[in-house]
Design a protein around this motif. Sequence first.
Motif, PDB file in Angstrom:
ATOM      1  N   PHE A  86     -17.872 -19.210 -35.946  1.00  0.00           N
ATOM      2  CA  PHE A  86     -17.505 -18.993 -34.811  1.00  0.00           C
ATOM      3  C   PHE A  86     -16.499 -20.207 -34.354  1.00  0.00           C
ATOM      4  N   LEU A  87     -16.961 -21.447 -34.364  1.00  0.00           N
ATOM      5  CA  LEU A  87     -16.281 -22.703 -33.799  1.00  0.00           C
ATOM      6  C   LEU A  87     -14.992 -22.598 -34.711  1.00  0.00           C
ATOM      7  N   VAL A  88     -14.928 -22.427 -35.865  1.00  0.00           N
ATOM      8  CA  VAL A  88     -13.525 -22.662 -36.475  1.00  0.00           C
ATOM      9  C   VAL A  88     -12.823 -21.408 -36.042  1.00  0.00           C
ATOM     10  N   LEU A  89     -13.145 -20.108 -35.867  1.00  0.00           N
ATOM     11  CA  LEU A  89     -12.348 -19.017 -35.396  1.00  0.00           C
ATOM     12  C   LEU A  89     -11.767 -19.290 -34.163  1.00  0.00           C
ATOM     13  N   ALA A  90     -12.670 -20.006 -33.067  1.00  0.00           N
ATOM     14  CA  ALA A  90     -12.231 -20.229 -31.777  1.00  0.00           C
ATOM     15  C   ALA A  90     -11.052 -21.194 -31.989  1.00  0.00           C
ATOM     16  N   CYS A  91     -11.299 -22.219 -32.660  1.00  0.00           N
ATOM     17  CA  CYS A  91     -10.415 -23.269 -32.824  1.00  0.00           C
ATOM     18  C   CYS A  91      -8.987 -22.648 -33.150  1.00  0.00           C
ATOM     19  N   VAL A  92      -8.947 -22.167 -34.259  1.00  0.00           N
ATOM     20  CA  VAL A  92      -7.805 -21.590 -34.812  1.00  0.00           C
ATOM     21  C   VAL A  92      -6.902 -20.736 -33.823  1.00  0.00           C
ATOM     22  N   LEU A  93      -7.530 -19.597 -33.199  1.00  0.00           N
ATOM     23  CA  LEU A  93      -6.837 -18.873 -32.224  1.00  0.00           C
ATOM     24  C   LEU A  93      -6.497 -19.634 -31.046  1.00  0.00           C
ATOM     25  N   ALA A  94      -7.150 -20.693 -30.649  1.00  0.00           N
ATOM     26  CA  ALA A  94      -6.557 -21.385 -29.510  1.00  0.00           C
ATOM     27  C   ALA A  94      -5.559 -22.060 -29.948  1.00  0.00           C
ATOM     28  N   LEU A  95      -5.305 -22.739 -31.114  1.00  0.00           N
ATOM     29  CA  LEU A  95      -4.287 -23.583 -31.642  1.00  0.00           C
ATOM     30  C   LEU A  95      -3.183 -22.616 -32.485  1.00  0.00           C
ATOM     31  N   ARG A  96      -3.274 -21.550 -32.294  1.00  0.00           N
ATOM     32  CA  ARG A  96      -2.321 -20.555 -33.326  1.00  0.00           C
ATOM     33  C   ARG A  96      -0.922 -20.992 -33.126  1.00  0.00           C
ATOM     34  N   LYS A  97      -0.384 -21.194 -31.761  1.00  0.00           N
ATOM     35  CA  LYS A  97       0.672 -21.577 -31.785  1.00  0.00           C
ATOM     36  C   LYS A  97       1.271 -22.781 -32.181  1.00  0.00           C
ATOM     37  N   GLU A  98       0.456 -23.754 -32.066  1.00  0.00           N
ATOM     38  CA  GLU A  98       0.565 -25.136 -32.225  1.00  0.00           C
ATOM     39  C   GLU A  98       0.623 -25.235 -33.848  1.00  0.00           C
ATOM     40  N   PHE A  99      -0.504 -24.398 -34.559  1.00  0.00           N
ATOM     41  CA  PHE A  99      -0.446 -24.563 -36.039  1.00  0.00           C
ATOM     42  C   PHE A  99       0.805 -23.795 -36.554  1.00  0.00           C
ATOM     43  N   THR A 100       1.369 -22.647 -36.089  1.00  0.00           N
ATOM     44  CA  THR A 100       2.239 -22.038 -36.568  1.00  0.00           C
ATOM     45  C   THR A 100       3.630 -22.923 -36.570  1.00  0.00           C
ATOM     46  N   LEU A 101       3.969 -23.827 -35.270  1.00  0.00           N
ATOM     47  CA  LEU A 101       4.810 -24.717 -35.300  1.00  0.00           C
ATOM     48  C   LEU A 101       4.898 -25.956 -36.392  1.00  0.00           C
ATOM     49  N   LEU A 102       3.503 -26.401 -36.454  1.00  0.00           N
ATOM     50  CA  LEU A 102       3.434 -27.374 -37.669  1.00  0.00           C
ATOM     51  C   LEU A 102       3.603 -26.841 -38.902  1.00  0.00           C
ATOM     52  N   CYS A 103       3.557 -25.584 -39.247  1.00  0.00           N
ATOM     53  CA  CYS A 103       3.680 -25.208 -40.759  1.00  0.00           C
ATOM     54  C   CYS A 103       5.205 -24.657 -40.914  1.00  0.00           C
ATOM     55  N   PHE A 104       6.082 -24.367 -39.783  1.00  0.00           N
ATOM     56  CA  PHE A 104       7.230 -24.056 -39.880  1.00  0.00           C
ATOM     57  C   PHE A 104       8.045 -25.138 -39.863  1.00  0.00           C
ATOM     58  N   ASP A 105       7.885 -26.101 -38.873  1.00  0.00           N
ATOM     59  CA  ASP A 105       9.133 -27.269 -38.702  1.00  0.00           C
ATOM     60  C   ASP A 105       8.392 -28.331 -37.803  1.00  0.00           C
ATOM     61  N   GLU A 106       7.767 -29.067 -38.791  1.00  0.00           N
ATOM     62  CA  GLU A 106       6.818 -30.239 -38.141  1.00  0.00           C
ATOM     63  C   GLU A 106       7.867 -31.251 -37.344  1.00  0.00           C
ATOM     64  N   ALA A 107       8.835 -31.400 -37.994  1.00  0.00           N
ATOM     65  CA  ALA A 107       9.833 -32.535 -37.299  1.00  0.00           C
ATOM     66  C   ALA A 107      10.113 -31.910 -35.775  1.00  0.00           C
ATOM     67  N   SER A 162       6.733 -32.306 -33.598  1.00  0.00           N
ATOM     68  CA  SER A 162       6.401 -33.391 -33.276  1.00  0.00           C
ATOM     69  C   SER A 162       7.572 -34.241 -32.134  1.00  0.00           C
ATOM     70  N   ALA A 163       8.807 -33.590 -32.275  1.00  0.00           N
ATOM     71  CA  ALA A 163       9.596 -33.937 -31.155  1.00  0.00           C
ATOM     72  C   ALA A 163       9.258 -33.282 -29.724  1.00  0.00           C
ATOM     73  N   ARG A 164       8.723 -32.205 -29.845  1.00  0.00           N
ATOM     74  CA  ARG A 164       8.340 -31.407 -28.637  1.00  0.00           C
ATOM     75  C   ARG A 164       7.005 -31.914 -28.292  1.00  0.00           C
ATOM     76  N   GLY A 165       6.377 -32.936 -28.829  1.00  0.00           N
ATOM     77  CA  GLY A 165       5.099 -33.452 -28.267  1.00  0.00           C
ATOM     78  C   GLY A 165       3.877 -32.799 -28.968  1.00  0.00           C
ATOM     79  N   PHE A 166       3.966 -32.099 -30.056  1.00  0.00           N
ATOM     80  CA  PHE A 166       2.796 -31.768 -31.094  1.00  0.00           C
ATOM     81  C   PHE A 166       2.809 -32.490 -32.307  1.00  0.00           C
ATOM     82  N   PRO A 167       1.963 -33.792 -32.254  1.00  0.00           N
ATOM     83  CA  PRO A 167       2.046 -34.664 -33.303  1.00  0.00           C
ATOM     84  C   PRO A 167       1.639 -34.161 -34.475  1.00  0.00           C
ATOM     85  N   ALA A 168       2.446 -34.165 -35.553  1.00  0.00           N
ATOM     86  CA  ALA A 168       2.178 -33.369 -36.822  1.00  0.00           C
ATOM     87  C   ALA A 168       0.648 -34.040 -37.737  1.00  0.00           C
TER      88      ALA A 168
END
Lengths: 260, 470
Positions: free
Chosen positions: B173-194, B197-203
């Motif tokens: 359940f904890l994992v589930l909640a984390c992934v859903l809360a960070l969905r947009k951050e993880f998507t950005l990390l996977c698509f374009d980490e540079a 990072s420039a937008r303030g989401f450290p890879a």
Amino acid sequence: MPGREHSARAPLSIHDLTVAYERSPVLWDVDLDLPAGSLVGVIGPNGAGKSTLLKACLDLIPRASGEVRFFGRPYREVRRRIGYVPQRESVDWDFPVSALDVVTMGLYGEIGWFRPVRRHHRERAREALAKAGIAELADRQIQQLSGGQQQRVFLARALVQRADLYLMDEPFAAVDAATQRTLTDLLQELREEGRGAVVVHHDLSTVRAIFDWVVLLNLRVVRAGPTEEVFTEENLAATYGGNLNLLAQAGEALRQREGT
Amino acid sequence: MTGVVGPPPAALSPALENLLRVLALLDYNTRLVVLTTALLGLASGLVGTFLLLRRRSLMGDALSHATLPGVGLAFLLAVAAGSSGKSLPVLLLGAAVTGLLGTLLVLLIRNHSRLKDDAAMGIVLGVSFGVGIAVLGVAQDAGGSAAGLEGFIYGKTASLVRSDLFLLAGTAFLVLACVLALRKEFTLLCFDEAFGSARGFPARRLDALLLTLATLVTIAGLQAVGLILVVAFLILPAAAARFWTHRVGPMLGLAAGIGALSGWSGASVSALFGRLPAGAVIVLAASCFFTVSLFFGRARGLAYRWYQHRLFERKMDRQHFLRAAYECLEGCYGRDHRGGLPPNRPLPVRTLRANRGWSEAEWRRMLRQARREDHLERVDRGHLLLSEAGYGEAARVVRNHRLWELFLMKHAAIAASHVHRDADAVEHLLSPEMVDELERELDRRDIPGSPHPLPTAGAEARADPPALPR
């Protein structure tokens, strides 16, 4: 120039910047103060460290030494005012997102951690896509876009942020003529609004037409200044020196330029 | 109570009764096991999606194998400390420690030697599994009741007690909640980490977080699936989901659903047949989903792509056939019958076929298709007559073809003799909007004449067109 003060008005000022990979320097002692509200071209041969310069400014790679200030402040304090357009080849375009999804990524910083993307964010992303001339492609999966359209998506992602200064890495690389025109027009528009852009550029024949200022780079700054003064055959020879093929290309570009 | 639910039929066999009990989740412990495993499947589908998009799927493999020494060592330490050593939280803690060490080792080897990802993972995977087996051997000798520890290798859900299940469900359940809360951050990390990072989401931190979540799912999944198969639990649902959609959101939902269904069915079957390890059934179920998706996925499944290809081939056949017939009409009867169009009269089949050089099989295929699509009025005595619909479609096809030819000649400076081939390649892809644009560009409303010689019939066809009744 030892002891030079950094101007707080300069959109980007770099002092004594050195970047090294595995201890061999790829950028030496870069010292620059860019003028406000102008279009600056960064020009140099392959491997000259052009992309590295942009990335080092944005804290994406560690600096061996030196300081970078945007509007007189360190980057992390003024993120919102600085836009970034990475190289198109730096991402996997087979990624499962639409053009609109990619553009909204430009707003993630503003939206903040944990918060969802809302309708008004998507509206702004649509406007940015329209500005880049591809409003009708918003829902296309990015793989189905042409190279020029992909570049426009990246541009829209940066524009949506409404930054005061844009750093762009080879936005003109391998795009069609129409995209090239849109890009040039958008850059002019930025300048008219008093905003600026630092653009890594490879096409020597268009430099004079687009940029007010150029930075000639080859592991160090060879020359930097207003285009008319600095973009000369002599300086290009110094920048591309040692690479005869590129030197010949540069000369050819200049001859073409003077012929027209 | 009688009257609401009737008594079970007396003839019901014990096996069937057992089946019903499990499927209807009547048994409290079974219900808990099944729900926990389904929840784990859901969480691993979500984490697996981001691992897949980040191209880190195999990281789960190194990670899961590296948990084995931890299980054995934790057991030995617990026995040395005087307990029975079979406390699940202690064992899982040990698994987590060595699991994370294993992944760190992979990163270390990759970053500081000249070895690549695959070699680094292979080394860590093999070495840690070997060490794990050795430690388990020592644990068997050390006394205590080490008998249940192999459950971690193949997965065994039935032996879990209530408090263990709550621990696993809580982790999922904890994992589930984390992934859903960070969905947009993880998507950005996977698509374009540079850019991220420039937008303030450290890879780096996001990467570490994603790896931590993968570790948590893996460790919670150890009991259910076993460490050898848990990596399939991470990869299969996400990989299957990718065949159905081109968007991250639906992909997450599908992967979660497939993971949950696989977990549910695995735990149920394992509860029914004590000898079948849950892990094997879970992975089999997930691989069924994967196989079906691989072939029938709406976005990029093989069958779907094959079907699209077939449709395109048919379209090409139809257009080739109709254009050949139309040009033959122009060649035989001239193009000034009714307002710039040739008359629709019977055509000598020999002329038509000679012009295109179609093989017998191709010709038959095209005739069959033209009949099926009502483009043919009749074929007899070596002549062929288009239907009204076929003639109209033929005129449209020819017009698109020639507009495209003109466009190419005007803008691409291609010689007239070469135009035909190039136009052939693209015309099948022209959309109505593109045709509109061509019309505007060339300023033409009619059907342009052909820029190259048209096929003409032999003298016999011209002199003697058979009079077919219209």
